[in-house]
Design a protein around this motif. Structure first.
Motif, mmCIF file in Angstrom:
data_model
loop_
_atom_site.group_PDB
_atom_site.id
_atom_site.type_symbol
_atom_site.label_atom_id
_atom_site.label_comp_id
_atom_site.label_asym_id
_atom_site.label_seq_id
_atom_site.Cartn_x
_atom_site.Cartn_y
_atom_site.Cartn_z
ATOM 1 N N LEU A 183 0.831 -1.206 0.000
ATOM 2 C CA LEU A 183 0.000 0.000 0.000
ATOM 3 C C LEU A 183 0.864 1.254 0.000
ATOM 4 C CD1 LEU A 183 -2.742 1.464 0.225
ATOM 5 C CD2 LEU A 183 -2.561 1.195 2.717
ATOM 6 N N PHE A 184 1.955 1.263 0.769
ATOM 7 C CA PHE A 184 2.826 2.436 0.845
ATOM 8 C C PHE A 184 3.482 2.739 -0.496
ATOM 9 C CE2 PHE A 184 3.651 1.276 5.566
ATOM 10 C CZ PHE A 184 2.411 1.802 5.911
ATOM 11 N N VAL A 185 3.786 1.706 -1.268
ATOM 12 C CA VAL A 185 4.371 1.912 -2.594
ATOM 13 C C VAL A 185 3.369 2.605 -3.522
ATOM 14 C CG1 VAL A 185 5.232 0.743 -4.669
ATOM 15 C CG2 VAL A 185 5.993 -0.014 -2.406
ATOM 16 N N VAL A 186 2.122 2.180 -3.426
ATOM 17 C CA VAL A 186 1.071 2.764 -4.270
ATOM 18 C C VAL A 186 0.651 4.136 -3.759
ATOM 19 C CG1 VAL A 186 -1.273 2.441 -5.170
ATOM 20 C CG2 VAL A 186 0.245 0.464 -4.897
ATOM 21 N N GLU A 187 0.515 4.260 -2.424
ATOM 22 C CA GLU A 187 0.071 5.517 -1.802
ATOM 23 C C GLU A 187 1.071 5.925 -0.718
ATOM 24 O OE1 GLU A 187 -4.087 5.706 -0.697
ATOM 25 O OE2 GLU A 187 -4.531 3.957 -1.938
ATOM 26 N N PRO A 188 2.207 6.518 -1.092
ATOM 27 C CA PRO A 188 3.252 6.872 -0.114
ATOM 28 C C PRO A 188 2.796 7.880 0.943
ATOM 29 C CG PRO A 188 3.719 7.832 -2.271
ATOM 30 C CD PRO A 188 2.605 6.868 -2.467
ATOM 31 N N MET A 189 1.763 8.675 0.658
ATOM 32 C CA MET A 189 1.273 9.654 1.632
ATOM 33 C C MET A 189 0.687 8.984 2.873
ATOM 34 S SD MET A 189 2.019 12.681 0.848
ATOM 35 C CE MET A 189 1.002 13.528 2.049
ATOM 36 N N VAL A 190 0.228 7.734 2.716
ATOM 37 C CA VAL A 190 -0.301 7.007 3.877
ATOM 38 C C VAL A 190 0.805 6.831 4.919
ATOM 39 C CG1 VAL A 190 -1.277 4.825 4.684
ATOM 40 C CG2 VAL A 190 -2.048 5.804 2.516
ATOM 41 N N LEU A 191 2.004 6.451 4.456
ATOM 42 C CA LEU A 191 3.139 6.295 5.366
ATOM 43 C C LEU A 191 3.522 7.635 5.996
ATOM 44 C CD1 LEU A 191 5.414 4.642 6.627
ATOM 45 C CD2 LEU A 191 6.748 5.008 4.542
ATOM 46 N N PHE A 192 3.479 8.702 5.193
ATOM 47 C CA PHE A 192 3.807 10.032 5.715
ATOM 48 C C PHE A 192 2.864 10.417 6.847
ATOM 49 C CE2 PHE A 192 2.818 14.591 5.703
ATOM 50 C CZ PHE A 192 4.058 15.115 6.004
ATOM 51 N N TRP A 193 1.563 10.193 6.658
ATOM 52 C CA TRP A 193 0.588 10.569 7.686
ATOM 53 C C TRP A 193 0.738 9.698 8.932
ATOM 54 C CZ3 TRP A 193 -0.680 15.151 7.091
ATOM 55 C CH2 TRP A 193 -1.071 15.691 5.865
ATOM 56 N N LEU A 194 1.143 8.439 8.757
ATOM 57 C CA LEU A 194 1.365 7.574 9.919
ATOM 58 C C LEU A 194 2.533 8.082 10.762
ATOM 59 C CD1 LEU A 194 0.889 3.953 8.505
ATOM 60 C CD2 LEU A 194 -0.685 5.273 9.914
ATOM 61 N N VAL A 195 3.604 8.479 10.088
ATOM 62 C CA VAL A 195 4.763 9.032 10.806
ATOM 63 C C VAL A 195 4.382 10.357 11.465
ATOM 64 C CG1 VAL A 195 7.107 9.919 10.573
ATOM 65 C CG2 VAL A 195 6.428 7.870 9.300
ATOM 66 N N ALA A 196 3.591 11.172 10.749
ATOM 67 C CA ALA A 196 3.162 12.466 11.288
ATOM 68 C C ALA A 196 2.313 12.281 12.541
ATOM 69 C CB ALA A 196 2.385 13.245 10.227
ATOM 70 N N GLN A 197 1.412 11.305 12.542
ATOM 71 C CA GLN A 197 0.572 11.098 13.735
ATOM 72 C C GLN A 197 1.410 10.573 14.898
ATOM 73 O OE1 GLN A 197 -1.155 8.170 15.308
ATOM 74 N NE2 GLN A 197 0.242 6.700 14.361
ATOM 75 N N ALA A 198 2.454 9.796 14.597
ATOM 76 C CA ALA A 198 3.334 9.310 15.660
ATOM 77 C C ALA A 198 4.133 10.461 16.275
ATOM 78 C CB ALA A 198 4.280 8.241 15.107
ATOM 79 N N VAL A 199 4.658 11.351 15.427
ATOM 80 C CA VAL A 199 5.429 12.497 15.912
ATOM 81 C C VAL A 199 4.541 13.429 16.736
ATOM 82 C CG1 VAL A 199 6.695 14.568 15.214
ATOM 83 C CG2 VAL A 199 7.122 12.401 14.041
ATOM 84 N N SER A 200 3.320 13.680 16.262
ATOM 85 C CA SER A 200 2.401 14.551 17.012
ATOM 86 C C SER A 200 2.037 13.917 18.353
ATOM 87 C CB SER A 200 1.142 14.836 16.192
ATOM 88 O OG SER A 200 0.429 13.644 15.925
ATOM 89 N N GLY A 201 1.926 12.581 18.395
ATOM 90 C CA GLY A 201 1.645 11.898 19.658
ATOM 91 C C GLY A 201 2.788 12.049 20.647
ATOM 92 N N TYR A 202 4.024 11.959 20.149
ATOM 93 C CA TYR A 202 5.189 12.123 21.033
ATOM 94 C C TYR A 202 5.253 13.557 21.573
ATOM 95 C CZ TYR A 202 9.954 12.377 22.721
ATOM 96 O OH TYR A 202 11.055 12.569 23.509
ATOM 97 N N CYS A 203 5.052 14.547 20.692
ATOM 98 C CA CYS A 203 5.088 15.952 21.133
ATOM 99 C C CYS A 203 3.964 16.242 22.116
ATOM 100 C CB CYS A 203 4.996 16.875 19.918
ATOM 101 S SG CYS A 203 6.406 16.771 18.802
ATOM 102 N N GLY A 204 2.792 15.622 21.892
ATOM 103 C CA GLY A 204 1.686 15.776 22.832
ATOM 104 C C GLY A 204 2.024 15.205 24.196
ATOM 105 N N LEU A 205 2.729 14.062 24.203
ATOM 106 C CA LEU A 205 3.154 13.455 25.468
ATOM 107 C C LEU A 205 4.097 14.380 26.224
ATOM 108 C CD1 LEU A 205 3.453 11.050 27.427
ATOM 109 C CD2 LEU A 205 5.287 10.199 25.956
#
Length: 338
Positions: free
Chosen positions: A239-261
């Protein structure tokens, strides 16, 4: 810090729900793997945690147990979104008081105040109402009054068009029960995490940043291996090969979760734990409201009543914690005078 807590965690939750709105996305465990990897990396890069500070053998055992519980908690919570709506997940995760009380009674024989029992009662009723709320699980209804079999929020794969309305509804409810089972596992593990963390931090002299790095790294490796064995990793990469933005948003939500913590920990240090818990509770309310607004869902009186009871239960839990803290302070003062 309060504004950061609201904005970052709301961003994290919206991105998480957005991922599962993609019909091709059903990778809750891999989402958890990415989040754990980001948390471990940030602890190492920005907070001075180092792999060189290897824990003692006794600490390693606790790290292993904590890592397993953490992996189950976060992984099952994310995987549950394949079967249930995001607001229901948030509500379940807000009810950690219930399993915490149950574990306290069974394991330590701890006694709880009347306020805490009332609070748990309100939470239980709110969850029952939410589980029975019409179309709460985003099962769209077609012109015949049957659930829409093409509704992506019910299943990542559309059911055959020939399926009857009853069959589709039964399948949808089976998915809901699966999601609820995963959430029960998640909140059960959530109730264990702080107890193990307290033991490691206070009883073994381990630094918080080292604990965060090691436990998240071990949990991330464990969930990664799980996704490889189950085939989820290979499917996600496709899926990431076909839709690379999905991986980008997953990393973005992880980073926002860490900053929120980090914002949450700043609030605890500067304003106290009670204020931080209150802020987190209001943040969850805002998340649920935005979820209904951003992602179309039915909202009925039963939903309103359930959310009202949930917040009432959370408020009573906060009050009971404050009362208990005041009583302990008064008791310590009396002992000091004696």
């Amino acid at each position: 810090a309060t504004i950061g807590l609201f904005l970052l965690y709301i961003l994290h939750d919206i991105l998480q729900e957005k991922a599962f709105r993609n019909k091709k996305f059903s990778f809750g465990w891999l989402m958890t793997t990415i989040e754990l990897g980001v948390f471990a990396s940030c602890a190492s890069l920005f907070e001075g945690a180092s792999l060189r500070s290897r824990p003692k053998p006794k600490v390693v055992v606790y790290f292993a147990v904590l890592s397993m519980v953490l992996a189950l908690s976060q992984g099952s919570g994310s995987a549950a979104l394949q079967y249930i709506s995001f607001p229901l997940k948030v509500c379940f995760k807000s009810c950690k008081l219930i399993p915490t009380m149950m574990l306290g009674i069974i394991i330590t024989g701890r006694r709880y105040s009347a306020l805490q029992y009332i609070s748990a009662g309100f939470m239980c009723v709110s969850l029952i109402l939410l589980l029975n709320a019409p179309a709460h699980h985003s099962v769209n209804v077609n012109a015949d009054g049957a659930p829409d079999i093409n509704d992506a929020s019910v299943s990542t794969v559309a059911e055959p068009v020939t399926a009857s309305g009853e069959d589709v509804e039964a399948e949808a409810m089976a998915k809901v029960y699966r999601g609820v089972a995963l959430l029960l596992l998640a909140i059960g593990c959530d109730a264990m995490v702080p107890n193990i963390q307290e033991k490691v931090l206070s009883g073994m002299g381990v630094l918080a940043v080292d604990m965060i790095m090691w436990t998240n790294m071990i949990s991330g490796i464990a969930t990664l291996m799980f996704t490889i064995v189950t085939g989820e990793f290979a499917a996600a990469v496709t899926l990431f090969v076909v839709e690379p933005m999905v991986l980008f948003w997953l990393v973005a939500q992880a980073v926002s979760g860490y900053c929120g913590l980090r914002c949450y920990l700043v609030l605890v240090r500067e304003c106290g734990a009670v204020f931080a818990v209150v802020a987190t509770s209001f943040r969850k309310v805002a998340t649920i409201i935005l979820s209904f607004l951003v992602f179309t869902k039915p909202f009925t009186r039963r939903h309103f009543g359930a959310l009202f009871l949930l917040q009432l239960g959370v408020a009573l839990a906060i009050i009971s914690r404050r009362v208990a803290k005041n009583k302990n302070s008064a008791r310590l003062k009396r002992r000091t005078k004696l």
